[in-house]
Design an enzyme around this catalytic site. Structure first.
Site, PDB file in Angstrom:
ATOM      1  N   MET A  31      45.854  71.508  22.081  1.00  0.00           N
ATOM      2  CA  MET A  31      44.633  72.298  21.953  1.00  0.00           C
ATOM      3  C   MET A  31      44.268  72.868  23.318  1.00  0.00           C
ATOM      4  O   MET A  31      43.925  72.124  24.233  1.00  0.00           O
ATOM      5  CB  MET A  31      43.499  71.420  21.418  1.00  0.00           C
ATOM      6  CG  MET A  31      43.833  70.722  20.115  1.00  0.00           C
ATOM      7  SD  MET A  31      42.768  69.286  19.795  1.00  0.00           S
ATOM      8  CE  MET A  31      41.168  70.071  19.665  1.00  0.00           C
ATOM      9  N   GLY A  44      40.436  70.550  27.241  1.00  0.00           N
ATOM     10  CA  GLY A  44      41.855  70.526  26.895  1.00  0.00           C
ATOM     11  C   GLY A  44      42.357  69.181  26.388  1.00  0.00           C
ATOM     12  O   GLY A  44      42.083  68.151  26.980  1.00  0.00           O
ATOM     13  N   SER A  45      43.111  69.183  25.303  1.00  0.00           N
ATOM     14  CA  SER A  45      43.449  67.922  24.655  1.00  0.00           C
ATOM     15  C   SER A  45      44.596  68.090  23.662  1.00  0.00           C
ATOM     16  O   SER A  45      45.138  69.184  23.484  1.00  0.00           O
ATOM     17  CB  SER A  45      42.213  67.367  23.945  1.00  0.00           C
ATOM     18  OG  SER A  45      41.534  68.399  23.264  1.00  0.00           O
ATOM     19  N   ARG A  46      44.945  66.993  23.006  1.00  0.00           N
ATOM     20  CA  ARG A  46      46.059  66.970  22.066  1.00  0.00           C
ATOM     21  C   ARG A  46      45.751  66.001  20.939  1.00  0.00           C
ATOM     22  O   ARG A  46      45.059  64.998  21.133  1.00  0.00           O
ATOM     23  CB  ARG A  46      47.327  66.515  22.802  1.00  0.00           C
ATOM     24  CG  ARG A  46      48.603  66.704  22.032  1.00  0.00           C
ATOM     25  CD  ARG A  46      49.769  66.228  22.864  1.00  0.00           C
ATOM     26  NE  ARG A  46      50.316  64.974  22.364  1.00  0.00           N
ATOM     27  CZ  ARG A  46      51.171  64.211  23.013  1.00  0.00           C
ATOM     28  NH1 ARG A  46      51.547  64.531  24.234  1.00  0.00           N
ATOM     29  NH2 ARG A  46      51.625  63.110  22.478  1.00  0.00           N
TER      30      ARG A  46
END
Length: 223
Positions: free
Chosen positions: A106, A192-194
């Site tokens: 993301m 920001g991430s996953r």
């Protein structure tokens, strides 16, 4: 504000546009100070040239935060295992035990509200503190993360929210023991991430690396 739109011909058009614009739960702590500072900067801008210069970045930052924390309405398909996150498929990996892990990266431009991939009961939710790696880095698996175990009709499903290098704050919306529907909002990752979804044993993935997906709408599995 909820996903539901009040019925009735007199107000249907107006309420539809309003209900489709909402902000994510957990965003107020960021948005209220940002827009408060923006309002103060706009007032100052009326008094001096310096105030006008300060107002521009304040407005820009507030607009960026508002975009980041948007929470659009989604309509899940009637069946399938759905993506839990908006973004780009970073990897599709066989785990060696019959499961497949699908990792979705993301970016700051994506919606960061995460959704349940299936109707499920939250059996377990474990928070792990971690490091500061960018979410697109493979070592980001060591970052702050929340591991969800979901009981579903298709077997147990593991979902992992992984925070990125900035802020590293994961905000769950539901707790262990809760029942959730497919596409229901379950949490937020700030910046920001996953998100990883482990498909049940024997389920074939329907997405590929580089594909763009949408939480609560894109199917991860094949029929």
């Amino acid at each position: 504000m909820t996903d539901a739109t009040p019925s009735g011909p007199a107000n249907r058009g107006a309420t539809t546009s309003v209900s489709r614009f909402r902000m994510a739960r957990g965003s107020a702590a960021w948005l209220l100070p940002a827009w408060g500072a923006t309002a103060a900067a706009i007032v100052a801008a009326r008094r001096s040239r310096t105030g006008r210069l300060l107002a521009l970045p304040a407005v820009g930052a507030s607009c960026a935060l508002t975009w980041f924390f948007r929470d659009p309405v989604r309509t899940p398909p009637p069946q399938g295992i759905l993506s839990a996150a908006d973004g780009t498929v970073q990897s599709v990996e066989d785990q060696g035990d019959g499961r497949t892990r699908i990792a979705v990266f993301m970016s700051p431009l994506n919606v960061h509200v995460n959704r349940s991939p299936l109707p499920a009961r939250v059996r377990e939710q474990v928070h792990h503190p971690g490091g500061y790696r960018p979410a697109f880095d493979k070592d980001s698996e060591r970052n702050e993360r929340v591991v969800w175990t979901l009981e579903t009709e298709r077997g147990p499903v593991t979902l992992v929210q992984i925070a990125g290098a900035l802020v590293r704050r994961i905000v769950p919306y539901v707790r262990p023991g809760a029942s959730v529907s497919a596409g229901q909002r379950i949490g937020l990752i700030r910046f920001g991430s996953r998100v990883d979804v482990y498909l049940p044993v024997g389920v074939e993935p329907a997405v590929q690396i580089g594909q763009r997906v949408r939480a609560g709408e894109t199917r991860l599995d094949r029929d």
